[in-house]
Design a protein around this motif. Sequence first.
Motif: not given
Length: 81
Positions: A54-59
């Motif tokens: 699953t994609a994670h928004k880390i920026v």
Amino acid sequence: MSKMAAISATRLRQNLYNLLDSVVDTGVPVEVERRGRLLRIVTVQRASKWDRLTAHKIVAGDPDDLVHVDWSHEWRGDRVP
């Protein structure tokens, strides 16, 4: 994929491993009749681990800004590690 005639649960029990190997090798499902209903043994394609990620928004912010970070104001050439 061709269709196979339904077999009884007794025949399934007698030939379980051979029937499972046949499904794996040929991809042809096995239908089992039990209490007047049909059950089907089929191969299922597992999703790869990459598909399960699953994609994670880390920026926070614009990721392109990270490429052009200027650290020259932090650099001191006289430091010894």
